[in-house]
Design a protein around this motif. Structure first.
Motif, PDB file in Angstrom:
ATOM      1  N   ARG A   1       1.696  -4.036  74.042  1.00  0.00           N
ATOM      2  CA  ARG A   1       1.239  -4.799  72.891  1.00  0.00           C
ATOM      3  C   ARG A   1       0.187  -5.787  73.381  1.00  0.00           C
ATOM      4  NH1 ARG A   1       5.620  -4.659  69.119  1.00  0.00           N
ATOM      5  NH2 ARG A   1       4.190  -5.643  67.668  1.00  0.00           N
TER       6      ARG A   1
ATOM      7  N   ARG B   1      -2.075  -9.007  73.939  1.00  0.00           N
ATOM      8  CA  ARG B   1      -1.799 -10.442  73.982  1.00  0.00           C
ATOM      9  C   ARG B   1      -3.056 -11.243  73.651  1.00  0.00           C
ATOM     10  NH1 ARG B   1       3.074  -7.978  74.759  1.00  0.00           N
ATOM     11  NH2 ARG B   1       4.608  -9.367  75.689  1.00  0.00           N
TER      12      ARG B   1
ATOM     13  N   LEU C   1      15.762  -3.293  76.231  1.00  0.00           N
ATOM     14  CA  LEU C   1      15.183  -3.897  75.021  1.00  0.00           C
ATOM     15  C   LEU C   1      16.001  -5.136  74.668  1.00  0.00           C
ATOM     16  CD1 LEU C   1      13.309  -3.836  72.470  1.00  0.00           C
ATOM     17  CD2 LEU C   1      15.078  -2.453  71.381  1.00  0.00           C
ATOM     18  N   TRP C   2      15.313  -6.243  74.522  1.00  0.00           N
ATOM     19  CA  TRP C   2      15.946  -7.531  74.173  1.00  0.00           C
ATOM     20  C   TRP C   2      16.000  -7.596  72.649  1.00  0.00           C
ATOM     21  CZ3 TRP C   2      13.724 -12.486  76.956  1.00  0.00           C
ATOM     22  CH2 TRP C   2      14.360 -13.632  76.494  1.00  0.00           C
ATOM     23  N   THR C   3      17.186  -7.694  72.061  1.00  0.00           N
ATOM     24  CA  THR C   3      17.250  -7.811  70.600  1.00  0.00           C
ATOM     25  C   THR C   3      18.087  -9.019  70.172  1.00  0.00           C
ATOM     26  OG1 THR C   3      19.219  -6.432  70.208  1.00  0.00           O
ATOM     27  CG2 THR C   3      17.108  -5.286  70.311  1.00  0.00           C
ATOM     28  N   VAL C   4      17.648  -9.617  69.081  1.00  0.00           N
ATOM     29  CA  VAL C   4      18.403 -10.696  68.437  1.00  0.00           C
ATOM     30  C   VAL C   4      18.555 -10.271  66.978  1.00  0.00           C
ATOM     31  CG1 VAL C   4      18.422 -13.117  67.763  1.00  0.00           C
ATOM     32  CG2 VAL C   4      17.491 -12.467  69.987  1.00  0.00           C
TER      33      VAL C   4
HETATM   34  C1  LIG Z   1      14.153 -13.601  71.747  1.00  0.00           C
HETATM   35  C2  LIG Z   1      13.625 -12.208  71.533  1.00  0.00           C
HETATM   36  C3  LIG Z   1      14.176 -11.419  70.549  1.00  0.00           C
HETATM   37  C4  LIG Z   1      13.732 -10.121  70.334  1.00  0.00           C
HETATM   38  N1  LIG Z   1      14.322  -9.353  69.368  1.00  0.00           N
HETATM   39  C5  LIG Z   1      13.935  -8.089  69.179  1.00  0.00           C
HETATM   40  C6  LIG Z   1      14.590  -7.271  68.229  1.00  0.00           C
HETATM   41  O1  LIG Z   1      15.546  -7.698  67.561  1.00  0.00           O
HETATM   42  N2  LIG Z   1      14.160  -5.996  68.063  1.00  0.00           N
HETATM   43  C7  LIG Z   1      13.137  -5.494  68.821  1.00  0.00           C
HETATM   44  O2  LIG Z   1      12.781  -4.340  68.635  1.00  0.00           O
HETATM   45  N3  LIG Z   1      12.508  -6.242  69.751  1.00  0.00           N
HETATM   46  C8  LIG Z   1      12.877  -7.520  69.946  1.00  0.00           C
HETATM   47  N4  LIG Z   1      12.272  -8.278  70.920  1.00  0.00           N
HETATM   48  C9  LIG Z   1      11.250  -7.667  71.783  1.00  0.00           C
HETATM   49  C10 LIG Z   1       9.843  -7.965  71.299  1.00  0.00           C
HETATM   50  O3  LIG Z   1       9.625  -7.279  70.091  1.00  0.00           O
HETATM   51  C11 LIG Z   1       8.858  -7.525  72.389  1.00  0.00           C
HETATM   52  O4  LIG Z   1       9.002  -8.361  73.510  1.00  0.00           O
HETATM   53  C12 LIG Z   1       7.420  -7.560  71.903  1.00  0.00           C
HETATM   54  O5  LIG Z   1       7.223  -6.569  70.958  1.00  0.00           O
HETATM   55  C13 LIG Z   1       6.418  -7.356  73.044  1.00  0.00           C
HETATM   56  O6  LIG Z   1       6.681  -6.161  73.695  1.00  0.00           O
HETATM   57  P1  LIG Z   1       6.843  -6.134  75.288  1.00  0.00           P
HETATM   58  O7  LIG Z   1       7.935  -7.124  75.637  1.00  0.00           O
HETATM   59  O8  LIG Z   1       7.237  -4.720  75.604  1.00  0.00           O
HETATM   60  O9  LIG Z   1       5.522  -6.507  75.885  1.00  0.00           O
HETATM   61  C14 LIG Z   1      12.690  -9.589  71.139  1.00  0.00           C
HETATM   62  C15 LIG Z   1      12.141 -10.406  72.144  1.00  0.00           C
HETATM   63  C16 LIG Z   1      12.605 -11.689  72.348  1.00  0.00           C
HETATM   64  C17 LIG Z   1      11.994 -12.542  73.431  1.00  0.00           C
END
Ligand SMILES: Cc1cc2nc3c(=O)[nH]c(=O)nc-3n(C[C@H](O)[C@H](O)[C@H](O)COP(=O)(O)O)c2cc1C
Length: 176
Positions: free
Chosen positions: A158, A160, A117-120
């Motif tokens: 999710r 698109r 999971l990518w989080t910022v």
């Molecule tokens: C730069 C960036 C920051 C993100 N930050 C968060 C975050 O802080 N918490 C979280 O739950 N998901 C975070 N996400 C994930 C997105 O919520 C996720 O990519 C989106 O819901 C689509 O889901 P999928 O990537 O599984 O298709 C982040 C994604 C990106 C690209």
């Protein structure tokens, strides 16, 4: 996730495009006992930034417990960072390369059934947090924290927006 697999994931991710071959990605992986300290640093940052009060209220106490549980339950947290650059173009090129690296890591991880999971989060913008993890706000940009583990369940996709709504086919010469 064993160290061999984690290393393999990040090693393969380095095939990300990188202008001038700067390979700007740097990684600190928090796991085991270190996760408790990592959670404390996050909570302290939330308090400092006013995102949470000092823990006296029930709501804040619950939130802090939630953060602690979230951080300690997840096996690995990878803090991704890079050097800042005074030149905006080079800074953005490096940031873009790091983002490509992160998505590569997500895609490679999935080949090993590992979820990333990518989080910022707000603490990535807190200079005190930055120095608490041994980095320097003047020199380093904290890009993301990747939460890594074998998922208990796989989230729904999710939806698109259709790509046709995003593409403009430009065929005619523009009038000047
Ligand atoms: C730069 C960036 C920051 C993100 N930050 C968060 C975050 O802080 N918490 C979280 O739950 N998901 C975070 N996400 C994930 C997105 O919520 C996720 O990519 C989106 O819901 C689509 O889901 P999928 O990537 O599984 O298709 C982040 C994604 C990106 C690209």
């Amino acid at each position: 996730v064993d160290r061999y697999t984690l290393t393999k994931i990040f090693e393969t991710a380095t095939w990300a495009p990188t202008h001038r071959m700067t390979e700007p990605w740097q990684i600190k992986i928090y796991e085991g006992e270190a996760k408790h300290d990592f959670a404390s640093l996050i909570i302290e940052s939330y308090i400092r930034s006013g995102y949470a009060s000092n823990g006296k209220e029930e709501k804040t106490r619950k939130m802090m417990e939630g953060v602690k549980k979230f951080i300690t339950d997840i096996p690995h947290h990878a803090l991704i960072y890079m050097d800042k650059n005074a030149d905006q173009r080079m800074y953005e090129e490096d940031y873009a390369a790091v983002c490509a690296f992160i998505q590569n890591a997500q895609l490679v991880a999935w080949e090993y059934q590992v979820g990333i999971l990518w989080t910022v989060n707000p603490y990535l913008y807190d200079p005190v947090f930055t120095s608490a993890v041994g980095l320097d706000d003047e020199k380093h940009k904290l890009v993301a924290v990747l939460q890594i583990g074998y998922p208990e369940r796989i989230p729904q996709k999710r939806k698109r927006t259709p790509i046709s709504q995003k593409i403009e086919w430009v065929k005619r010469k523009t009038e000047r």
